[in-house]
Motif scaffolding. Sequence first.
Motif, PDB file in Angstrom:
ATOM      1  N   GLU A   1       0.679  -1.254  -0.258  1.00  0.00           N
ATOM      2  CA  GLU A   1       0.076   0.353  -0.142  1.00  0.00           C
ATOM      3  C   GLU A   1       0.583   1.605   0.389  1.00  0.00           C
TER       4      GLU A   1
ATOM      5  N   LEU B   1       2.745   1.354  -3.881  1.00  0.00           N
ATOM      6  CA  LEU B   1       1.438   1.744  -4.869  1.00  0.00           C
ATOM      7  C   LEU B   1       0.310   2.502  -4.075  1.00  0.00           C
ATOM      8  N   PRO B   2       0.420   3.695  -4.033  1.00  0.00           N
ATOM      9  CA  PRO B   2      -0.472   3.791  -3.196  1.00  0.00           C
ATOM     10  C   PRO B   2      -1.719   4.773  -4.162  1.00  0.00           C
ATOM     11  N   ALA B   3      -1.392   4.429  -5.837  1.00  0.00           N
ATOM     12  CA  ALA B   3      -2.193   4.727  -6.894  1.00  0.00           C
ATOM     13  C   ALA B   3      -2.008   3.472  -8.185  1.00  0.00           C
ATOM     14  N   PRO B   4      -2.563   3.100  -9.130  1.00  0.00           N
ATOM     15  CA  PRO B   4      -2.213   1.900 -10.341  1.00  0.00           C
ATOM     16  C   PRO B   4      -1.764   2.719 -11.090  1.00  0.00           C
TER      17      PRO B   4
ATOM     18  N   LEU C   1       1.872   2.538 -11.313  1.00  0.00           N
ATOM     19  CA  LEU C   1       3.307   3.151 -11.233  1.00  0.00           C
ATOM     20  C   LEU C   1       3.587   1.577 -11.430  1.00  0.00           C
TER      21      LEU C   1
ATOM     22  N   ARG D   1      -2.528  -4.056  -6.363  1.00  0.00           N
ATOM     23  CA  ARG D   1      -2.766  -2.451  -7.302  1.00  0.00           C
ATOM     24  C   ARG D   1      -3.066  -1.880  -7.658  1.00  0.00           C
ATOM     25  N   LYS D   2      -2.407  -2.825  -9.100  1.00  0.00           N
ATOM     26  CA  LYS D   2      -2.574  -3.132 -10.257  1.00  0.00           C
ATOM     27  C   LYS D   2      -1.278  -2.276 -11.594  1.00  0.00           C
TER      28      LYS D   2
ATOM     29  N   ASP E   1       8.797   3.772  -9.393  1.00  0.00           N
ATOM     30  CA  ASP E   1       8.033   4.751  -8.505  1.00  0.00           C
ATOM     31  C   ASP E   1       8.310   4.418  -7.364  1.00  0.00           C
TER      32      ASP E   1
END
Length: 134
Positions: free
Chosen positions: A53, A56-59, A61, A80-81, A127
């Motif tokens: 989490e 990769l706070p967002a898909p 990355l 997390r895609k 990232d």
Amino acid sequence: DERRHRPQIPKPETFNQEYLTSKLVYQGDRLLDAVGGPVMMGWETPLMRAHAEELLPAPGLRVLNVGFGLGIIDSFLQERKPALHVIVEAHPDVLAEMERRGWMAHPRVVVLRGRWQDVDLSEYQFDGIFFDTY
């Protein structure tokens, strides 16, 4: 002589080579070394979820994981895609397990065989990078 009483610490290359040629065993939610010592344990799952989490706070990355182990964090990273998920793994027993579980054919995963010190990562940008300290 003081040098006689100092413990002999193996060079990292020696330890690394011994580890890479040793037998690893998957037993349920445990990965054990040749003498039954823990390499990775299922109880690490909540920690691995939290790492994923954070990494990769967002898909969308790009992430690098050094060392697959049980694949716990890699499963959470896939949830997390990521746009790109690179896994560096050197141990032949772990690579065989990854193959058995289908990680080599996953569409958003690149598996690089070898030690992180030896593989060429120059074509990738990340990232987030995860490295378990085992």
